[in-house]
Design an enzyme around this catalytic site. Sequence first.
Site, mmCIF file in Angstrom:
data_model
loop_
_atom_site.group_PDB
_atom_site.id
_atom_site.type_symbol
_atom_site.label_atom_id
_atom_site.label_comp_id
_atom_site.label_asym_id
_atom_site.label_seq_id
_atom_site.Cartn_x
_atom_site.Cartn_y
_atom_site.Cartn_z
ATOM 1 N N ASP A 96 31.470 37.979 42.988
ATOM 2 C CA ASP A 96 32.502 37.565 42.044
ATOM 3 C C ASP A 96 32.440 36.050 41.873
ATOM 4 O O ASP A 96 31.911 35.336 42.724
ATOM 5 C CB ASP A 96 33.892 38.016 42.498
ATOM 6 C CG ASP A 96 34.057 38.005 44.015
ATOM 7 O OD1 ASP A 96 33.268 37.326 44.700
ATOM 8 O OD2 ASP A 96 34.966 38.675 44.520
ATOM 9 N N GLU A 123 39.867 38.238 40.461
ATOM 10 C CA GLU A 123 41.250 37.964 40.822
ATOM 11 C C GLU A 123 42.226 38.411 39.743
ATOM 12 O O GLU A 123 43.430 38.407 39.948
ATOM 13 C CB GLU A 123 41.439 36.466 41.097
ATOM 14 C CG GLU A 123 40.626 35.924 42.263
ATOM 15 C CD GLU A 123 41.057 36.492 43.604
ATOM 16 O OE1 GLU A 123 42.141 37.110 43.681
ATOM 17 O OE2 GLU A 123 40.308 36.314 44.581
#
Length: 373
Positions: A70, A129
């Site tokens: 990520d 997120e």
Amino acid sequence: MEKVNPFVQIRRELHQIPELGFQEFKTQAYLLHYLETLPQERMEIKKWKTGLFVKVYGTSPKKLIGYRTDIDGLPIVEQTGLSFKSEHEGRMHACGHDFHMSIALGVLTNVVNHPVQDDVLFIFQPAEEGPGGALPMLETDIMKEWKPDIIFALHIAPEYPVGTIAIREGLLFANTSELFIDLKGKGGHAAYPHETRDMVVASSYLVTQLQSIISRNVDPLDSAVITIGKITGGTVQNIIAETARLEGTIRTLSPEAMQKVKQRIEAVVNGISASFECEAEIDYGSMYHQVYNHEAPTRDFIKFLEAKENINVFICKEAMTGEDFGYMLKEIPGFMFWLGVDSPYGLHHAMLNPDEKAIEIAIKVVSEYIFQM
């Protein structure tokens, strides 16, 4: 002058430019610039929004190995005092995605320079997120064409020492959902409460009742969490609040418990709406599927780790943290593991400062595992 590992330096440079989900323009440009320095003959790059798919072709492929990292940051004001602290005000890599990216680039570099038999797909995923990048990446034509046969990923763990890898078969991370509840009543003068519908009072009752869902509606042998982290309502001290907003999160260890908790939240909110004569709306925002490690590949990875002299393998418990990598594991066999980075401050903390020695260890472990798959 201190000689810094090149991938530690990359981590520090990425740490300075944290960006929120689907706003990772500088990050994507940085990654592309680095990839341009590598041999291009066996590498194919495809951009997707602010993320990247990078396929490295093997010598005689029989399968496609996927590795995901990520790339986004968090809306946190950094307080580490590091010389390479965030240059983006109110933004920080407080979940270790700068570590994740530098490790992925290190592994990719090894795979490009030391060809392996199988093809390897590196996925640089935005918006972990929030609002979530894994599911939309899975649904792209790129992923349908380049769907891995096995996929894995890591996440830094501040609570474990450097050299420790924590993992378990089955459930690793919880099912998660955001929770937003808006209440609207009738405002008015503080001296005439009988003419109003006070949403500060209503929201206070609601918070208390939401906690009873966990204690009275969830099996005690199961686990669930409802946390209300923010309440806003009212304007000044002598005006009764016409509106209130509750913001929180739901965590459960099973999809069934998540469904049950949401049903009870809706029932409780409907009851508040009736008893306080107000309007109520619920929004669940981003929802992440549980991270469930598949048995066979997880066991294979544990066996591989146990043969490593400098790695301490720890079979951990499941955690209530959330990760949208769960969507990828729902569709593709694989696993995720915790990488020990030994920080006194935890994930999402403004003073998180992971030990950079973990970067070289992770690059070595992940590269060697890919080489022997």
